[in-house]
Scaffold this active site. Structure first.
Site, PDB file in Angstrom:
ATOM      1  N   CYS A 101      -4.680 -19.066 -16.304  1.00 18.02           N
ATOM      2  CA  CYS A 101      -4.302 -18.286 -15.128  1.00 18.02           C
ATOM      3  C   CYS A 101      -5.029 -16.960 -15.000  1.00 18.02           C
ATOM      4  CB  CYS A 101      -2.799 -18.046 -15.138  1.00 18.02           C
ATOM      5  SG  CYS A 101      -2.213 -17.267 -13.605  1.00 18.02           S
TER       6      CYS A 101
ATOM      7  N   CYS B  92       1.145 -10.763 -14.230  1.00 20.87           N
ATOM      8  CA  CYS B  92       2.200 -11.601 -14.804  1.00 20.87           C
ATOM      9  C   CYS B  92       2.221 -11.460 -16.325  1.00 20.87           C
ATOM     10  CB  CYS B  92       1.977 -13.060 -14.416  1.00 20.87           C
ATOM     11  SG  CYS B  92       3.274 -14.169 -15.026  1.00 20.87           S
TER      12      CYS B  92
ATOM     13  N   ARG C 124       0.334 -34.332  -4.163  1.00 25.55           N
ATOM     14  CA  ARG C 124      -0.415 -33.255  -3.504  1.00 25.55           C
ATOM     15  C   ARG C 124      -1.663 -32.923  -4.318  1.00 25.55           C
ATOM     16  NH1 ARG C 124       3.278 -31.716   0.291  1.00 25.55           N
ATOM     17  NH2 ARG C 124       5.476 -32.015  -0.278  1.00 25.55           N
TER      18      ARG C 124
ATOM     19  N   CYS D 107       3.876 -22.599   1.086  1.00 21.55           N
ATOM     20  CA  CYS D 107       4.317 -22.391  -0.283  1.00 21.55           C
ATOM     21  C   CYS D 107       4.100 -20.935  -0.665  1.00 21.55           C
ATOM     22  CB  CYS D 107       3.538 -23.302  -1.229  1.00 21.55           C
ATOM     23  SG  CYS D 107       3.628 -25.041  -0.761  1.00 21.55           S
TER      24      CYS D 107
ATOM     25  N   CYS E 250       8.297 -23.859   0.421  1.00 20.88           N
ATOM     26  CA  CYS E 250       8.389 -24.089  -1.015  1.00 20.88           C
ATOM     27  C   CYS E 250       8.113 -22.762  -1.711  1.00 20.88           C
ATOM     28  CB  CYS E 250       7.375 -25.145  -1.452  1.00 20.88           C
ATOM     29  SG  CYS E 250       7.346 -25.471  -3.240  1.00 20.88           S
TER      30      CYS E 250
ATOM     31  N   CYS F 115       9.461 -29.703  -6.749  1.00 20.79           N
ATOM     32  CA  CYS F 115       8.006 -29.847  -6.748  1.00 20.79           C
ATOM     33  C   CYS F 115       7.536 -29.586  -8.175  1.00 20.79           C
ATOM     34  CB  CYS F 115       7.378 -28.852  -5.773  1.00 20.79           C
ATOM     35  SG  CYS F 115       5.571 -28.897  -5.712  1.00 20.79           S
TER      36      CYS F 115
ATOM     37  N   CYS G 280      -0.315 -17.858 -19.816  1.00 13.78           N
ATOM     38  CA  CYS G 280      -0.883 -19.164 -19.468  1.00 13.78           C
ATOM     39  C   CYS G 280      -2.404 -19.108 -19.559  1.00 13.78           C
ATOM     40  CB  CYS G 280      -0.447 -19.578 -18.072  1.00 13.78           C
ATOM     41  SG  CYS G 280       1.348 -19.548 -17.831  1.00 13.78           S
TER      42      CYS G 280
END
Length: 329
Positions: A65, A58, A266, A102, A134, A194, A62
Site C-alpha cells: 500500500c 494509515c 469486479r 466506493c 460501498c 464486498c 500493508c
C-alpha cells in the site's frame, strides 16, 4: 455431504478447488462462462467509481500500500474530503454511466466522532442520487456497522487480500481473524459484503486457491468479489514483484466464478495493465464489473485506472452495456 442451494455451496475442499483451478485453461473458461450466463445477464457490466475520501497516513503496514505511514512513497497525508466535494465526484460519475460509488478512507478502523458522521452524510446524499454506495473504512464494531446500515450503505468492503498462510508475509499490524471479524459485523446487518484479494504479492498458486476456498466457504458468499492485480509502488516492500501473467488472472477469475456463481466479480486495481483483448477474456470468464475514472487514477496517482471514455469505447466494441444501480432489499 455436499451443501448446495440454488447452485451455491459452502463446503469446498482445497483439493476440489485445485481440480477446478488446474484444469486446461480453455475448458476452465468455458465452464466459467457457462456458469456466468446461468446467473448473470451476459451483456451487463457494472461500472464503479472509487473515491479516496481520506488519503495517506494509515498506521497499517500493508506491504503493497502506497498510503501506509510505514512506507516512503511520496503520498502525503490529506484530510477527509468535504461532503459537497465527494457528492460532486459522484454526480460526474453517474453522468458517465457509473452506478456504484466506493468510498475509501486510509484508516485502520472507524472511530466515532465528527469524521464518521461526515462519512455517514456522504452515504446518505450519494444514495439519494440513486447510486449504490460501498465503503472501505477499516475495522468495524457492531454499533458502527449498524450506523452505516441506517445511513443506507449498500455494501462494505473489507478484503482478505491473500491466503491465511501467506498473510503474515504481507501484513503484520492486523490479523486474518481481525478481517474475518469485521466481515462478521457487516453480516449482522442487511448490508452486502464486498471481499476479495490481490494477485501479485509474491503468493503461490496454492495461496490463490486457499484464498478462493476461504471466500467460497463464507456463507453466504460475498455479494461482491474484487480481484485486484498489484500496482507496484516504489517505496513499498512489495515493489519489484514479478508481473502477474494474464493466464493466472484468468484462472483466478474463472475459478471464482464457478465457486461463487451469484457473486459480482469486479476487475479492480491493475486493470489498466491489461489490453482490451485481455479484459474481454476476463469478461468471458466471469467478470461483470469494472472500476472507471475521470482522472486516470483509482485511489492515488500510484494506481492507474482507465477513464470513462476508454471504458465506454471498450464496452461498445464488445456489445456490453453499463448495469443500473440496484436497490437494497
Amino acid at each position: 455431504m455436499v451443501t448446495q442451494v440454488g447452485g451455491c455451496r459452502w463446503d469446498w475442499q482445497i483439493a476440489q478447488v485445485q481440480a477446478i483451478y488446474e484444469q486446461p485453461l480453455l475448458d476452465l473458461i468455458h465452464q466459467a462462462a457457462t456458469v456466468h450466463r446461468q446467473y448473470h445477464p451476459p451483456a451487463e457490466i457494472q461500472v464503479c467509481k472509487l473515491v479516496s475520501i481520506k488519503t495517506g497516513g494509515c498506521v497499517e503496514d500493508c506491504g503493497y500500500c502506497a498510503q501506509s505511514a510505514h512506507h516512503d512513497t511520496g503520498i502525503a497525508p490529506q484530510p477527509l474530503m468535504a461532503v459537497d466535494e465527494v457528492l460532486a465526484v459522484a454526480q460526474r460519475a453517474q453522468a458517465q454511466g457509473v452506478s456504484r460509488v466506493c468510498l475509501g478512507a486510509a484508516w485502520r478502523e472507524v472511530r466515532p466522532g465528527k469524521q464518521f458522521d461526515q462519512v455517514l452524510d456522504m452515504i446518505r446524499q450519494i444514495t439519494a442520487l440513486g447510486l449504490e454506495v460501498c465503503c472501505t473504512l477499516g475495522m468495524l464494531t457492531s454499533e458502527q456497522a449498524e450506523r452505516l446500515d441506517e445511513a443506507g450503505l449498500y455494501a462494505y468492503n473489507h478484503n482478505l487480500d491473500t491466503s491465511r498462510s501467506y498473510y503474515p508475509q504481507v501484513i503484520r499490524t492486523r490479523s486474518y481473524d481481525d478481517r474475518l471479524h469485521t466481515l462478521a459485523q457487516v453480516r449482522q446487518t442487511p448490508m452486502t459484503v464486498c471481499c476479495g484479494g490481490i494477485l501479485g504479492l509474491g503468493e503461490t498458486h496454492g495461496d490463490r486457491m486457499e484464498l478462493l476456498t476461504t471466500l467460497a466457504n463464507l456463507q453466504p458468499h460475498p455479494e461482491s468479489v474484487p480481484i485486484n492485480i498489484l500496482s507496484q509502488v516504489a517505496g513499498t516492500p512489495l515493489a519489484g514483484q514479478n508481473p502477474v501473467p494474464i493466464w493466472d488472472v484468468l484462472r483466478v477469475v474463472a475459478t471464482a466464478r464457478i465457486l461463487m456463481p451469484k457473486s459480482d466479480l469486479r476487475l479492480a486495481a491493475g486493470r489498466a495493465k491489461l489490453s482490451p483483448t485481455e479484459q474481454a477474456l476476463c469478461f468471458l470468464a466471469g467478470v461483470n464489473s469494472i472500476f472507471s475514472s475521470d482522472d486516470g487514477q483509482m485511489l492515488t496517482r500510484t494506481t492507474p485506472c482507465p477513464d470513462y471514455h476508454q471504458d465506454q469505447e471498450l464496452l461498445n466494441q464488445l456489445g456490453l452495456m453499463p448495469r443500473p444501480a440496484r436497490s437494497r432489499v
